[in-house]
Design a protein around this motif. Structure first.
Motif, PDB file in Angstrom:
ATOM      1  N   THR A   7       6.969   4.437  -0.038  1.00  0.00           N
ATOM      2  CA  THR A   7       7.023   4.770  -1.459  1.00  0.00           C
ATOM      3  C   THR A   7       7.362   3.518  -2.273  1.00  0.00           C
ATOM      4  OG1 THR A   7       9.366   5.351  -1.321  1.00  0.00           O
ATOM      5  CG2 THR A   7       7.789   7.137  -1.016  1.00  0.00           C
ATOM      6  N   ALA A   8       6.996   3.547  -3.538  1.00  0.00           N
ATOM      7  CA  ALA A   8       7.323   2.439  -4.442  1.00  0.00           C
ATOM      8  C   ALA A   8       8.841   2.247  -4.482  1.00  0.00           C
ATOM      9  CB  ALA A   8       6.776   2.716  -5.836  1.00  0.00           C
ATOM     10  N   GLY A   9       9.272   1.006  -4.478  1.00  0.00           N
ATOM     11  CA  GLY A   9      10.694   0.680  -4.504  1.00  0.00           C
ATOM     12  C   GLY A   9      11.311   0.525  -3.132  1.00  0.00           C
ATOM     13  N   MET A  10      10.618   0.945  -2.110  1.00  0.00           N
ATOM     14  CA  MET A  10      11.113   0.859  -0.734  1.00  0.00           C
ATOM     15  C   MET A  10      11.053  -0.582  -0.241  1.00  0.00           C
ATOM     16  SD  MET A  10       9.361   2.899   2.371  1.00  0.00           S
ATOM     17  CE  MET A  10      10.332   3.346   3.777  1.00  0.00           C
ATOM     18  N   LEU A  11      12.040  -0.989   0.539  1.00  0.00           N
ATOM     19  CA  LEU A  11      12.006  -2.300   1.182  1.00  0.00           C
ATOM     20  C   LEU A  11      11.338  -2.159   2.541  1.00  0.00           C
ATOM     21  CD1 LEU A  11      15.527  -3.823   0.445  1.00  0.00           C
ATOM     22  CD2 LEU A  11      13.364  -4.265  -0.710  1.00  0.00           C
ATOM     23  N   VAL A  12      10.411  -3.067   2.817  1.00  0.00           N
ATOM     24  CA  VAL A  12       9.702  -3.055   4.097  1.00  0.00           C
ATOM     25  C   VAL A  12       9.772  -4.441   4.724  1.00  0.00           C
ATOM     26  CG1 VAL A  12       8.143  -1.155   3.537  1.00  0.00           C
ATOM     27  CG2 VAL A  12       7.498  -3.498   2.940  1.00  0.00           C
ATOM     28  N   ARG A  13       9.584  -4.468   6.038  1.00  0.00           N
ATOM     29  CA  ARG A  13       9.598  -5.717   6.801  1.00  0.00           C
ATOM     30  C   ARG A  13       8.257  -5.817   7.529  1.00  0.00           C
ATOM     31  NH1 ARG A  13      14.211  -8.168   8.615  1.00  0.00           N
ATOM     32  NH2 ARG A  13      15.299  -6.238   8.213  1.00  0.00           N
ATOM     33  N   THR A  14       7.679  -7.018   7.532  1.00  0.00           N
ATOM     34  CA  THR A  14       6.398  -7.205   8.204  1.00  0.00           C
ATOM     35  C   THR A  14       6.584  -7.293   9.717  1.00  0.00           C
ATOM     36  OG1 THR A  14       6.533  -9.606   7.974  1.00  0.00           O
ATOM     37  CG2 THR A  14       5.373  -8.411   6.237  1.00  0.00           C
ATOM     38  N   ASN A  15       5.611  -6.752  10.432  1.00  0.00           N
ATOM     39  CA  ASN A  15       5.589  -6.806  11.892  1.00  0.00           C
ATOM     40  C   ASN A  15       4.443  -7.691  12.368  1.00  0.00           C
ATOM     41  OD1 ASN A  15       7.676  -4.927  12.068  1.00  0.00           O
ATOM     42  ND2 ASN A  15       6.256  -3.235  11.898  1.00  0.00           N
ATOM     43  N   PHE A  16       4.000  -8.611  11.509  1.00  0.00           N
ATOM     44  CA  PHE A  16       2.892  -9.488  11.827  1.00  0.00           C
ATOM     45  C   PHE A  16       3.157 -10.844  11.190  1.00  0.00           C
ATOM     46  CE2 PHE A  16       2.013  -7.437   7.821  1.00  0.00           C
ATOM     47  CZ  PHE A  16       1.591  -8.471   7.014  1.00  0.00           C
ATOM     48  N   ALA A  17       2.502 -11.853  11.691  1.00  0.00           N
ATOM     49  CA  ALA A  17       2.607 -13.187  11.103  1.00  0.00           C
ATOM     50  C   ALA A  17       1.309 -13.495  10.360  1.00  0.00           C
ATOM     51  CB  ALA A  17       2.850 -14.225  12.188  1.00  0.00           C
ATOM     52  N   ASP A  18       1.426 -14.223   9.272  1.00  0.00           N
ATOM     53  CA  ASP A  18       0.294 -14.586   8.444  1.00  0.00           C
ATOM     54  C   ASP A  18       0.509 -16.030   8.017  1.00  0.00           C
ATOM     55  OD1 ASP A  18      -0.861 -14.696   5.449  1.00  0.00           O
ATOM     56  OD2 ASP A  18      -1.972 -13.192   6.576  1.00  0.00           O
ATOM     57  N   THR A  19      -0.544 -16.709   7.651  1.00  0.00           N
ATOM     58  CA  THR A  19      -0.379 -18.105   7.235  1.00  0.00           C
ATOM     59  C   THR A  19       0.514 -18.228   6.012  1.00  0.00           C
ATOM     60  OG1 THR A  19      -2.422 -17.955   5.963  1.00  0.00           O
ATOM     61  CG2 THR A  19      -2.588 -18.851   8.179  1.00  0.00           C
ATOM     62  N   GLU A  20       0.546 -17.209   5.174  1.00  0.00           N
ATOM     63  CA  GLU A  20       1.355 -17.245   3.963  1.00  0.00           C
ATOM     64  C   GLU A  20       2.676 -16.493   4.109  1.00  0.00           C
ATOM     65  OE1 GLU A  20      -0.768 -16.275   0.345  1.00  0.00           O
ATOM     66  OE2 GLU A  20      -2.649 -16.646   1.386  1.00  0.00           O
ATOM     67  N   LEU A  21       2.862 -15.809   5.218  1.00  0.00           N
ATOM     68  CA  LEU A  21       3.979 -14.891   5.344  1.00  0.00           C
ATOM     69  C   LEU A  21       4.460 -14.824   6.790  1.00  0.00           C
ATOM     70  CD1 LEU A  21       5.304 -12.862   3.327  1.00  0.00           C
ATOM     71  CD2 LEU A  21       3.753 -11.163   4.234  1.00  0.00           C
ATOM     72  N   PRO A  22       5.680 -15.300   7.088  1.00  0.00           N
ATOM     73  CA  PRO A  22       6.153 -15.223   8.470  1.00  0.00           C
ATOM     74  C   PRO A  22       6.513 -13.792   8.878  1.00  0.00           C
ATOM     75  CG  PRO A  22       7.785 -16.302   7.064  1.00  0.00           C
ATOM     76  CD  PRO A  22       6.595 -15.993   6.208  1.00  0.00           C
ATOM     77  N   GLU A  23       6.399 -13.513  10.162  1.00  0.00           N
ATOM     78  CA  GLU A  23       6.787 -12.204  10.687  1.00  0.00           C
ATOM     79  C   GLU A  23       8.238 -11.925  10.337  1.00  0.00           C
ATOM     80  OE1 GLU A  23       6.986  -9.756  14.893  1.00  0.00           O
ATOM     81  OE2 GLU A  23       5.999 -11.685  14.825  1.00  0.00           O
ATOM     82  N   GLY A  24       8.538 -10.692   9.956  1.00  0.00           N
ATOM     83  CA  GLY A  24       9.897 -10.301   9.607  1.00  0.00           C
ATOM     84  C   GLY A  24      10.227 -10.496   8.140  1.00  0.00           C
ATOM     85  N   SER A  25       9.224 -10.858   7.331  1.00  0.00           N
ATOM     86  CA  SER A  25       9.458 -11.023   5.890  1.00  0.00           C
ATOM     87  C   SER A  25       9.765  -9.677   5.260  1.00  0.00           C
ATOM     88  CB  SER A  25       8.224 -11.634   5.220  1.00  0.00           C
ATOM     89  OG  SER A  25       7.985 -12.926   5.701  1.00  0.00           O
ATOM     90  N   VAL A  26      10.723  -9.663   4.347  1.00  0.00           N
ATOM     91  CA  VAL A  26      11.114  -8.432   3.672  1.00  0.00           C
ATOM     92  C   VAL A  26      10.601  -8.478   2.235  1.00  0.00           C
ATOM     93  CG1 VAL A  26      13.068  -7.039   2.855  1.00  0.00           C
ATOM     94  CG2 VAL A  26      13.154  -8.133   5.103  1.00  0.00           C
ATOM     95  N   GLY A  27      10.016  -7.368   1.808  1.00  0.00           N
ATOM     96  CA  GLY A  27       9.509  -7.265   0.454  1.00  0.00           C
ATOM     97  C   GLY A  27       9.702  -5.866  -0.088  1.00  0.00           C
ATOM     98  N   GLU A  28       9.485  -5.732  -1.393  1.00  0.00           N
ATOM     99  CA  GLU A  28       9.621  -4.434  -2.049  1.00  0.00           C
ATOM    100  C   GLU A  28       8.244  -3.882  -2.382  1.00  0.00           C
ATOM    101  OE1 GLU A  28      11.608  -2.331  -5.989  1.00  0.00           O
ATOM    102  OE2 GLU A  28      12.112  -4.384  -5.493  1.00  0.00           O
ATOM    103  N   VAL A  29       8.009  -2.622  -2.017  1.00  0.00           N
ATOM    104  CA  VAL A  29       6.744  -1.965  -2.310  1.00  0.00           C
ATOM    105  C   VAL A  29       6.662  -1.735  -3.817  1.00  0.00           C
ATOM    106  CG1 VAL A  29       5.370   0.124  -1.941  1.00  0.00           C
ATOM    107  CG2 VAL A  29       6.692  -0.848  -0.052  1.00  0.00           C
ATOM    108  N   VAL A  30       5.560  -2.183  -4.404  1.00  0.00           N
ATOM    109  CA  VAL A  30       5.341  -2.001  -5.836  1.00  0.00           C
ATOM    110  C   VAL A  30       4.382  -0.841  -6.071  1.00  0.00           C
ATOM    111  CG1 VAL A  30       4.471  -3.089  -7.936  1.00  0.00           C
ATOM    112  CG2 VAL A  30       5.814  -4.429  -6.312  1.00  0.00           C
ATOM    113  N   THR A  31       3.278  -0.813  -5.307  1.00  0.00           N
ATOM    114  CA  THR A  31       2.270   0.232  -5.491  1.00  0.00           C
ATOM    115  C   THR A  31       1.736   0.682  -4.140  1.00  0.00           C
ATOM    116  OG1 THR A  31       1.546  -0.851  -7.530  1.00  0.00           O
ATOM    117  CG2 THR A  31       0.077   0.810  -6.621  1.00  0.00           C
ATOM    118  N   VAL A  32       1.657   1.991  -3.949  1.00  0.00           N
ATOM    119  CA  VAL A  32       0.959   2.567  -2.806  1.00  0.00           C
ATOM    120  C   VAL A  32      -0.297   3.203  -3.392  1.00  0.00           C
ATOM    121  CG1 VAL A  32       1.035   4.232  -0.912  1.00  0.00           C
ATOM    122  CG2 VAL A  32       3.125   3.027  -1.598  1.00  0.00           C
TER     123      VAL A  32
END
Length: 66
Positions: A7-32
């Motif tokens: 849901t919007a406002g939820m904090l999530v953590r990535t389970n993948f690595a990306d060139t722009e984003l290391p695995e385990g990055s935490v972000g806030e959901v803005v739009t689903v």
């Protein structure tokens, strides 16, 4: 994690690595987006919004202080 659990406002953590984003990055959901093919918009830190298509690559992240 299923899209229906995100849901919007939820904090999530990535389970993948990306060139722009290391695995385990935490972000806030803005739009689903209603269309699952449109992904989920997440803001990581003070950076721009990123659209993540693979919701299976996201997990819940605890709120600070919890």
């Amino acid at each position: 994690m299923r899209t229906s659990e995100i849901t919007a406002g939820m904090l999530v953590r990535t389970n993948f690595a990306d060139t722009e984003l290391p695995e385990g990055s935490v972000g806030e959901v803005v739009t689903v987006h209603e269309d699952p093919g449109a992904g989920i918009d997440i803001r990581f830190g003070d950076g721009p919004l990123m659209n993540i298509l693979g919701h299976h690559g996201l997990g819940p992240a605890p709120r600070p202080g919890h």
